[in-house]
Scaffold this motif. Structure first.
Motif, PDB file in Angstrom:
ATOM      1  N   LEU A  62      41.669 -49.733 -31.463  1.00  0.00           N
ATOM      2  CA  LEU A  62      40.341 -50.096 -30.970  1.00  0.00           C
ATOM      3  C   LEU A  62      39.739 -49.008 -30.099  1.00  0.00           C
ATOM      4  N   THR A  63      40.571 -48.103 -29.612  1.00  0.00           N
ATOM      5  CA  THR A  63      40.104 -46.990 -28.794  1.00  0.00           C
ATOM      6  C   THR A  63      40.790 -45.713 -29.260  1.00  0.00           C
ATOM      7  N   GLU A  79      41.646 -44.256 -24.036  1.00  0.00           N
ATOM      8  CA  GLU A  79      42.635 -45.197 -23.508  1.00  0.00           C
ATOM      9  C   GLU A  79      43.489 -44.622 -22.398  1.00  0.00           C
ATOM     10  N   ARG A  96      45.186 -51.972 -27.996  1.00  0.00           N
ATOM     11  CA  ARG A  96      44.017 -51.099 -28.178  1.00  0.00           C
ATOM     12  C   ARG A  96      44.418 -49.777 -28.810  1.00  0.00           C
TER      13      ARG A  96
END
Length: 427
Positions: free
Chosen positions: A109-110, A115, A161
């Motif tokens: 997601l990142t 992150e 993530r």
């Protein structure tokens, strides 16, 4: 069917599906468990005014027999629960059979750069929590379960993530802080591996909690034995092995830690073909969490510098562990751990097809041979300037008609390259 009821109306056999507040504000690991004792009802009364029960999962008017779920708040290491551990392990293994193809549960997601800053905060908080936990155990005080759950939940969120950020920070190792940082690194490794295995958010929280606390029993073993540079005597090794039952006993007496999480401590020194300790179980009886714990604990131990040995490279460690499959570790799971870590794990010093030298800073989860590499030395071994990160997936910098690829992995310290100088560390 879900039904809202006052906590005063609860009784054993009911299945609590939701609380009237966030689960992180309570001693319960997560929402969704069957009530099996009056003590649990009293605990719910101390934290909630009402809850939601699911009458399809548990009783409504009168208790009825029901198998306790592996993620139940009160899961115990009984025969029935042991059976569930085996079934769960078999299910995960089957998901990675050659004939079974499935889309992964998680997608990044990142980016790593996005992150890494948050991951650094998570590591700082977790490190402080681990030191507090170790000191509490050493002094015979109660473990702060809610604090441990909070840092694990934050680690789970970061790993979901993008696991590469915490894996980069896992490269920071200090020999004099081995026991505490080992627990942190094992937690990161377990969560990254659990994500790879498509475990749910709830299962990752359970696994992470167990991994973070798996070595608390070492606080009851003298430091001169833990850090002894030479071979342990038979008496010393017996004392060292006692950290497993001692740790399990501490965790079982700590409120709010499910038995399935304690499986990481209980089984992390057991071996697939037998010969491990402290119970002596083998094969699928070790269960999923115990097997994951054994794999990641071993990996971190053999890649870390200790008073009695120098850590090997990640690449060599994975080759060594692959040769131990079927003897020390469940074959499919150790193979999947290698897939999770990447053929060239983060922190590996590599020589490219041009002769240039770099450090792997991020794995490619679809093309394992094509990670991102921080360029360090030119082909003539002069410093690479300006600094640049190359994504081998896109073969940047290969030149016309040339495919840029990794030629070989170099030993730690080759050409004076220190990987931690080049991996992202969040500023």
């Amino acid at each position: 069917m879900k039904k809202k009821i006052p906590v005063e109306d609860l009784r054993p056999g009911m299945y609590v599906s939701e609380l009237d507040r966030n689960w992180r504000d309570t001693p319960f690991l997560f929402q969704g468990f069957e009530i099996t004792s009056e003590e649990e009802i009293e605990e719910l009364k101390r934290h909630c005014k009402h809850v939601f029960i699911d009458t399809n999962e548990g009783s409504d008017v009168s208790p009825k027999p029901r198998r306790v779920a592996a993620t139940s708040f009160t899961a115990v290491a009984s025969g029935e629960n042991s059976k569930e551990r085996i079934i769960h392990l078999e299910k995960v293994v089957e998901n990675f059979a050659p004939w079974h193809r499935h889309a992964p549960r998680y997608q990044d997601l990142t980016t790593l750069d996005e992150e890494i800053g948050q991951a650094k905060i998570v590591v700082t908080n977790t490190r402080e929590a681990v030191y507090d936990i170790m000191e509490d155990v050493r002094l015979g005080r109660s473990i702060d379960t809610s604090g441990a759950k909070k840092v694990v939940a934050d680690m789970v969120d970061s790993v979901i993530r993008n696991p590469d950020a915490l894996m980069c920070l896992n490269q920071l190792k200090k020999k004099d802080e081995y026991t505490a940082l080992h627990s942190l690194r094992v937690c990161v490794l377990a969560l990254a591996f659990g994500r790879h295995l498509d475990l749910s958010d709830e299962e990752l929280n359970l696994l992470g909690l167990g991994a973070l606390l798996h070595d608390v029993g070492k606080m009851k073993v003298p430091n001169d034995i833990i850090n002894k540079p030479g071979k342990l005597t038979e008496e010393e090794f017996t004392l060292m092995k006692s950290h497993v039952p001692c740790g399990v006993d501490i965790l079982e007496q700590t409120h709010g830690i499910p038995s399935v999480a304690i499986d990481v401590a209980r089984f992390h020194h057991e071996r697939y073909a037998g010969g491990g300790y402290a119970i002596g179980v083998k094969g699928e009886d070790i269960g999923l969490f115990g097997t994951v714990g054994a794999i990641v604990d071993c990996y971190d131990a053999i890649t870390s510098d200790r008073s009695y040995h120098a850590g090997m490279s990640a690449h060599d460690a994975l080759k060594k562990m692959y040769s131990w499959r079927g003897r020390d570790f469940q074959p499919v799971l150790v193979e999947q751990f290698i897939q999770c870590m990447g053929i060239y794990p983060i922190g590996s010093v590599v020589e490219l097809s041009t002769g240039a030298v770099g450090v792997v800073i991020s794995v490619n989860r679809t093309r394992r041979l094509k990670p991102k590499v921080a360029m360090v030395l030119n082909p003539d071994k002069t410093p690479f300037t300006p600094a640049k990160v190359i994504d081998l997936m896109h073969q940047e910098g290969a030149g016309p008609g040339r495919e840029l690829e990794i030629r070989k992995v170099l030993p730690p310290g080759a050409h004076g390259v220190l990987p931690t100088k080049y991996i992202p560390l969040g500023g």
